[in-house]
Design a protein around this motif. Structure first.
Motif, PDB file in Angstrom:
ATOM      1  N   GLU A 133      -4.461   6.495  -2.211  1.00  0.00           N
ATOM      2  CA  GLU A 133      -3.740   5.253  -1.919  1.00  0.00           C
ATOM      3  C   GLU A 133      -3.651   4.401  -3.181  1.00  0.00           C
ATOM      4  OE1 GLU A 133      -5.748   3.169   1.176  1.00  0.00           O
ATOM      5  OE2 GLU A 133      -5.589   4.809   2.645  1.00  0.00           O
ATOM      6  N   LYS A 143       0.864  -1.182   0.000  1.00  0.00           N
ATOM      7  CA  LYS A 143       0.000   0.000   0.000  1.00  0.00           C
ATOM      8  C   LYS A 143       0.899   1.229   0.000  1.00  0.00           C
ATOM      9  CE  LYS A 143      -2.360   1.345   3.692  1.00  0.00           C
ATOM     10  NZ  LYS A 143      -3.439   1.467   4.705  1.00  0.00           N
ATOM     11  N   VAL A 145       0.802   5.403   0.163  1.00  0.00           N
ATOM     12  CA  VAL A 145      -0.091   6.480   0.592  1.00  0.00           C
ATOM     13  C   VAL A 145       0.638   7.811   0.469  1.00  0.00           C
ATOM     14  CG1 VAL A 145      -1.497   7.409   2.470  1.00  0.00           C
ATOM     15  CG2 VAL A 145      -1.228   4.924   2.214  1.00  0.00           C
TER      16      VAL A 145
END
Length: 377
Positions: free
Chosen positions: A253, A225, A227
């Motif tokens: 994201e 992930k 971000v």
């Protein structure tokens, strides 16, 4: 299905020859894109029996006529299952295209009647999340890249793997690449080269503002992930296999994981094709071989000397400074340097031969070049 590099005359002719041959020899239905069909028609070709490919159409195999970019373009047409690809080299680099177009009929006939070996190339599944909702989904064969774009500020993104905070990236960008993509953008950024059958993902920074930030290889089971936090000084950009570039705004994201739909590419021999591509296309570790340490090919300062090893004859009548400069010259540098310092010649020779200098220097003597180099003058 046939996908070709557009608006190149000799590629268009090759594509048409393959279509006619498949239709007449193997009674196959051939699909092309709308743009390709129009190009054929503009060249006066009869496209009555040629079908236009739609997203819903299912094909048995696909033929790529072009370079690596043509394959990436073709793969991008299929978000899920990709038909086996037969790649013919008609582009620039040709890292993923091992087959010569001159052997088109032999390669195709053998694949249709007998089959062939396939290389399964990993893809990555990517989701872009904006305001808590899925904005879009992409599947990449090479890499997904987050970069700072035209901003003068460092990219500032937080990265997580399997739910754990990995690091904060401060630099020009970050690359998540497949083994296939390890020889693309990731390679230029200093990432490792990976064999296509290594089940992994490459986490590679672009110009990080840290001496210790090095690329890392993760298993293909990893879930990433990325971000862009609210503290970032500017927005970023994200691209997928160099295409579909979009703005990556604060709070957005990206979720990246291994795709369930790999790409099957026809090959001659998987490892042989890969090694050939690495050495010929990328010229990996190509250099002149070190010369063997023999008299016929001795090396000095990186320059190869190809002198004959032959005995040299010197005659010395006196050892004063004037006489030493008149010594008989030979092609050997060692023989020339032997007596260039004439004022110390007697002392050196005395130490070497343990005899009076007058005894040695008063007569002619023969010695071999190899012996002269070991006298330690």
């Amino acid at each position: 299905m046939i996908v070709k590099k557009p608006f190149v005359e000799h590629i268009s002719q090759s594509a048409w020859d393959i279509i006619v041959w498949l239709q007449t020899t193997h009674d196959m239905e051939c699909f092309v894109q709308f743009e390709t069909k129009q190009e054929f028609e503009s060249n006066g070709m009869d496209t009555t029996n040629l079908k236009e490919w739609l997203d819903s159409e299912s094909v048995d195999f696909a033929i790529s006529l072009g370079g690596d970019g043509t394959i990436l373009y073709m793969v991008n047409m299929f978000s899920h299952t990709v038909p086996p690809i037969i790649p013919f080299a008609m582009g620039s680099l040709g890292f993923l295209t091992p087959f010569d177009i001159m052997n088109q009929r032999k390669v195709l006939n053998n694949f249709i009647l007998v089959g062939g070996s396939l290389t399964l190339r990993t893809r990555l599944s990517c989701k872009v999340i904006k305001e808590g909702k899925v904005h879009c989904q992409k599947v990449v064969m090479n890499e997904v890249v987050v970069d700072r774009g035209t901003s003068s500020s460092l990219l500032n993104v937080d990265t997580f793997v399997d739910g754990q905070h990995l690091t904060c990236v401060l630099g020009d960008g970050i690359i998540l690449a497949t083994p296939t993509g390890s020889t693309a953008y990731s390679l230029s950024a200093g990432g490792s080269i990976c064999h296509p059958q290594v089940p992994c993902m490459i986490f590679c920074p672009i110009c990080p503002h840290s001496l210790s930030f090095r690329p890392v290889i993760f298993p293909d089971s990893a879930h990433f992930k990325i971000v862009l936090g609210q503290a970032a000084r500017d927005n970023a950009w994200v691209s997928f296999d160099g295409r579909d570039r979009m703005m990556f705004e604060r709070g957005d994201e990206i979720l990246v994981k291994h795709s369930r739909y790999p790409v099957a590419v026809l090959c001659r021999n998987e490892t042989e094709d890969w090694i050939t591509s690495v050495t010929t296309c990328l010229r990996w570790n190509l250099r002149d071989n070190q010369k063997s340490w023999t008299r016929a090919g001795a090396t000095t300062g990186g320059v190869t000397r190809k002198e004959e090893s032959r005995p040299l004859e010197l005659k010395i009548e006196d050892v004063d400074a004037q006489k030493a400069q008149d010594l008989e010259r030979t092609t050997s540098t060692e023989a020339t340097d032997l007596f260039k310092t004439s004022s110390d010649a007697s002392e050196h020779l005395y130490r070497s031969f343990c005899k009076p200098a007058s005894t040695i220097l008063s007569r002619s003597f023969r010695y071999d070049e190899a012996a002269a180099t070991t006298m330690n003058f």
